[in-house]
Structure formats: C-alpha cells, structure tokens
Design a protein around this motif. Sequence first.
Motif, mmCIF file in Angstrom:
data_model
loop_
_atom_site.group_PDB
_atom_site.id
_atom_site.type_symbol
_atom_site.label_atom_id
_atom_site.label_comp_id
_atom_site.label_asym_id
_atom_site.label_seq_id
_atom_site.Cartn_x
_atom_site.Cartn_y
_atom_site.Cartn_z
ATOM 1 N N PRO A 68 0.820 -1.215 0.000
ATOM 2 C CA PRO A 68 0.000 0.000 0.000
ATOM 3 C C PRO A 68 0.855 1.266 0.000
ATOM 4 O O PRO A 68 2.008 1.243 0.417
ATOM 5 C CB PRO A 68 -0.810 -0.124 1.300
ATOM 6 C CG PRO A 68 0.030 -1.009 2.171
ATOM 7 C CD PRO A 68 0.709 -1.977 1.257
ATOM 8 N N ARG A 69 0.245 2.385 -0.454
ATOM 9 C CA ARG A 69 1.046 3.602 -0.555
ATOM 10 C C ARG A 69 0.296 4.896 -0.263
ATOM 11 O O ARG A 69 0.894 5.860 0.181
ATOM 12 C CB ARG A 69 1.661 3.691 -1.947
ATOM 13 C CG ARG A 69 0.656 3.789 -3.076
ATOM 14 C CD ARG A 69 1.358 3.987 -4.423
ATOM 15 N NE ARG A 69 2.315 2.927 -4.685
ATOM 16 C CZ ARG A 69 3.353 3.050 -5.497
ATOM 17 N NH1 ARG A 69 3.551 4.185 -6.141
ATOM 18 N NH2 ARG A 69 4.184 2.062 -5.685
ATOM 19 N N PHE A 71 -1.279 6.483 1.983
ATOM 20 C CA PHE A 71 -1.651 6.525 3.396
ATOM 21 C C PHE A 71 -2.274 7.852 3.830
ATOM 22 O O PHE A 71 -3.018 7.902 4.802
ATOM 23 C CB PHE A 71 -0.420 6.234 4.264
ATOM 24 C CG PHE A 71 0.181 4.881 4.020
ATOM 25 C CD1 PHE A 71 -0.492 3.731 4.418
ATOM 26 C CD2 PHE A 71 1.410 4.740 3.393
ATOM 27 C CE1 PHE A 71 0.053 2.479 4.200
ATOM 28 C CE2 PHE A 71 1.968 3.496 3.166
ATOM 29 C CZ PHE A 71 1.279 2.360 3.569
ATOM 30 N N GLY A 101 -4.318 1.767 0.945
ATOM 31 C CA GLY A 101 -3.740 2.631 1.961
ATOM 32 C C GLY A 101 -4.537 3.881 2.251
ATOM 33 O O GLY A 101 -4.199 4.617 3.175
ATOM 34 N N ASN A 103 -6.572 6.726 3.697
ATOM 35 C CA ASN A 103 -6.801 6.964 5.118
ATOM 36 C C ASN A 103 -8.275 7.013 5.484
ATOM 37 O O ASN A 103 -8.664 6.601 6.578
ATOM 38 C CB ASN A 103 -6.112 8.272 5.529
ATOM 39 C CG ASN A 103 -6.204 8.549 7.001
ATOM 40 O OD1 ASN A 103 -6.900 9.468 7.442
ATOM 41 N ND2 ASN A 103 -5.525 7.739 7.809
ATOM 42 N N PHE A 155 -1.246 -5.282 6.603
ATOM 43 C CA PHE A 155 -0.006 -4.510 6.650
ATOM 44 C C PHE A 155 1.047 -5.245 7.470
ATOM 45 O O PHE A 155 2.203 -5.373 7.048
ATOM 46 C CB PHE A 155 -0.277 -3.139 7.269
ATOM 47 C CG PHE A 155 0.909 -2.218 7.293
ATOM 48 C CD1 PHE A 155 1.118 -1.307 6.272
ATOM 49 C CD2 PHE A 155 1.825 -2.251 8.341
ATOM 50 C CE1 PHE A 155 2.226 -0.458 6.285
ATOM 51 C CE2 PHE A 155 2.925 -1.410 8.363
ATOM 52 C CZ PHE A 155 3.121 -0.503 7.343
ATOM 53 N N TYR A 184 2.392 0.536 11.510
ATOM 54 C CA TYR A 184 1.707 1.124 10.367
ATOM 55 C C TYR A 184 2.576 2.246 9.814
ATOM 56 O O TYR A 184 3.667 2.504 10.341
ATOM 57 C CB TYR A 184 0.305 1.624 10.729
ATOM 58 C CG TYR A 184 -0.600 1.746 9.517
ATOM 59 C CD1 TYR A 184 -0.911 0.630 8.744
ATOM 60 C CD2 TYR A 184 -1.125 2.974 9.124
ATOM 61 C CE1 TYR A 184 -1.709 0.718 7.616
ATOM 62 C CE2 TYR A 184 -1.938 3.077 7.998
ATOM 63 C CZ TYR A 184 -2.221 1.946 7.255
ATOM 64 O OH TYR A 184 -3.010 2.045 6.126
ATOM 65 N N ALA A 185 2.096 2.913 8.781
ATOM 66 C CA ALA A 185 2.900 3.920 8.098
ATOM 67 C C ALA A 185 3.205 5.104 9.005
ATOM 68 O O ALA A 185 2.387 5.476 9.858
ATOM 69 C CB ALA A 185 2.169 4.402 6.848
#
Length: 218
Positions: A68-69, A71, A101, A103, A155, A184-185
Amino acid sequence: MGLPFCTGCSGCFRLGHKACPHNGAVQPVMDLIEQSDGVIFSVPCFQGHLPGILKNFTDHMAFMLHRPRYFTKKALIISTTGGVMARSTTKALAATLGGWGFNRCYQLPVAAYSWNDYRPTEKDLRKTHKIAERFYQDVSSGKMHVPKAGVLIPFNLFQALTSVKTDYPTEDDDFWPRYRGMRYAPGIPLTPGKRLLGWLMYHAGRGLSKSITVTYRK
C-alpha cells in the motif's frame, strides 16, 4: 484510457508495478492520485458492483493490496442507481481503496426510483451536502485517522511474511524493510489497542512464514 485488460502476468507483484505491460496508461493515474489533496470517484452501479471498466483498472492496481502507498489520501465515492444496490457499489470500492492505503473513504450512494427522469429529492440533496461537507472539511484539516483493523492486519502480516529470506525474491522484499518495526505507516496515528493488534499480527505472520512463502510463481 483505452486500458487493455489485466493479463494476470504478476509482473507488478514480482518485479514492481512499472513492469506492468500497461504501465504507460496506469502510471499517469497513479501520479494524479499521489499529487491530489483528495480523490472523488464517480462510479456507475452495474448489478450492485463496479462496472467492468473500473474493475479492470483496480485489477491493475491490485499489487497495492500487498504494497500500500496512499496513506495520507482521502476519497469520496459517489454512485447512483435505479432502485437498489448503490451502497454495495460504494462499499466495494471503499474496501479496495482501504487496501491501497487510503486513510478515509466517504461514501455517497443515491437511489433513484424513476426511469430516465431522476430529480434529486430534498433528502438526497441534504445527504449530498452533508457528506460533501464532511469530506471537504476532513481533506482541508489534514487530519489523519486511525486505520481500521481490516487494513492493519494485512499490513503487518505481509511485513512479517517477507521478513524471512526465500529463494524467490519479489518486489515485496524490497518494499517492506522500510517499515520494519513499524505497526503502520509513519504519521498515521494508532491507538494502544490497534498497536497491540498490529504487533500480534506481525508475530503471527512470523510464525506463518515458517510454512508459507510469498512467491507469485507461475
């Protein structure tokens, strides 16, 4: 876009999305999403689901379920339908975007009960104004929301599954080390409970990695 059908070659999984034979068409859309403050998807309802042309696009982006990207991105998904099932259409895309990803995804499903003569009711207009306002305020605020469990679990599982070296390296192996030790990110808040869930999923993945190998071998 004139996007050809995804061939299922797994190049995006194994070698990176730029190895996709159709990357020339897909990359500009990915870049637009990356550059955006928020993304609005207008989605026709085809039998209670995404139309084939959009499903084909999301198939080309399926590698993001593993890597994923987006975020910090937020989306508004709008669908209208004659009768029923607009809600299932927006939910289907919201679930996909969460895997990429995103939000937060706002949904605006609207049902019409006339044939080729739809005029929004006062109730529809109020709902539209309310959801559009919430989307706008959220994007403007820059606030980041705590991810849902359904996003947090993969994730941490994928991060753990690629922490063990295999004989079949993939793009996942290059992607996940940047998040090593993170639940997480960066910049996305986690409650203590969600942080614990991520930790548990990561260690569950470490255990599974002894018997499961992510290879994408054909």
